[in-house]
Design a protein around this motif. Sequence first.
Motif: not given
Ligand code: SF4
Length: 342
Positions: A269-270, A272, A274, A306-310, A312, A323, A326
Amino acid sequence: MKYIPFGSTGLTVSELGFGGIPIIRLDEKSALAVLHRAYEAGITLYDTANLYRDSERKIGMAFAHLRDKVVLATKTFRRDAAGATEQLENSLRVMKTDYIDLYQLHQISQDEDWDKATAAGGVLKAVVKAKEQGKIRCIGVTSHNLAMAVKLVKTGLFGSIQFPFNFIEDAAKGELHSAARERGMGILAMKPFAGGMIDNARIAFAFLRQYPDVLVLPGFDSPERVDEVVSLYQQPHTVSDADIQRMERYHQELGKQFCRRCEYCQPCPQGVMITSAMGYKVIAARMSPKVAVEFTKVAMESVAQCTECRECVDRCPYDLPIPDMLKEHYGLYERHKSESLS
Ligand code: SF4
Ligand code: SF4
């Protein structure tokens, strides 16, 4: 070296091909030495891409005087007709030829890629037209997503499929290769060393040579490396029990902690990138860190979002701690970036 039909495309190729990424990091003289050694050893299939910086140009320089003796394959990452046509014309110019034997749509892995490629004004129409004009002999496609690759093969629109294949990532040997064989397609195997994860060439090729119609595309960065791999093709290729145990050990050692580039985690969503960013360590090892920084800049800079929303992580079939991985790759990228600036 044996020469075999490339599916029913009408092309004949050496049983071993040449992947065009590693010559990016070589200066011109060294790249030409590697390419000429490969040719002298009997390799006739050379695969590159518009995306691989000056790889097309080096291949063009190496073989301009031997054009009818080699099979040249390249790719476009563009999904639009205008962009792809521009890239094809550029490939023809820098590869010093008036036709490309195999022109591939590069990395069609998401539905979005395929939708754009097949839309009005998409790349597919452009490459079909270029084939009619004689600028392309065969249209192929590459992917890292198994389900998408099977779908692409089943469209019947392509003469070849290129997909990762090695003893760690062997999923292609099932439905994908069967469907391609049924349709008389050429089958290309990228990443015979699993993107650098396999460091034993003998076992890597002992596994791959069990599939004699699968054309393997190792990258070479020295004449000695060419000799090493070609010599494997001059020996019997049985897979022993000890080899199977070694392959098992690779599986155990790598465990789940490496990215297979399947792209199931996308889209982020951001924004990235990946999959590209997850490959940074391997890319830095294969190219020089300086070239890797330039080559991966867009993907690696996207990691900062990356907001570490997880989200992915939930989608990754291998449960990779994306995350965290990355962050580790980004740290290495930042270090290489500051070193290349100093
Ligand atoms: S955790 Fe994964 S999906 Fe969420 S922002 Fe980071 S790379 Fe994107
Ligand atoms: S992070 Fe996981 S889902 Fe994403 S490409 Fe790599 S292996 Fe596939």
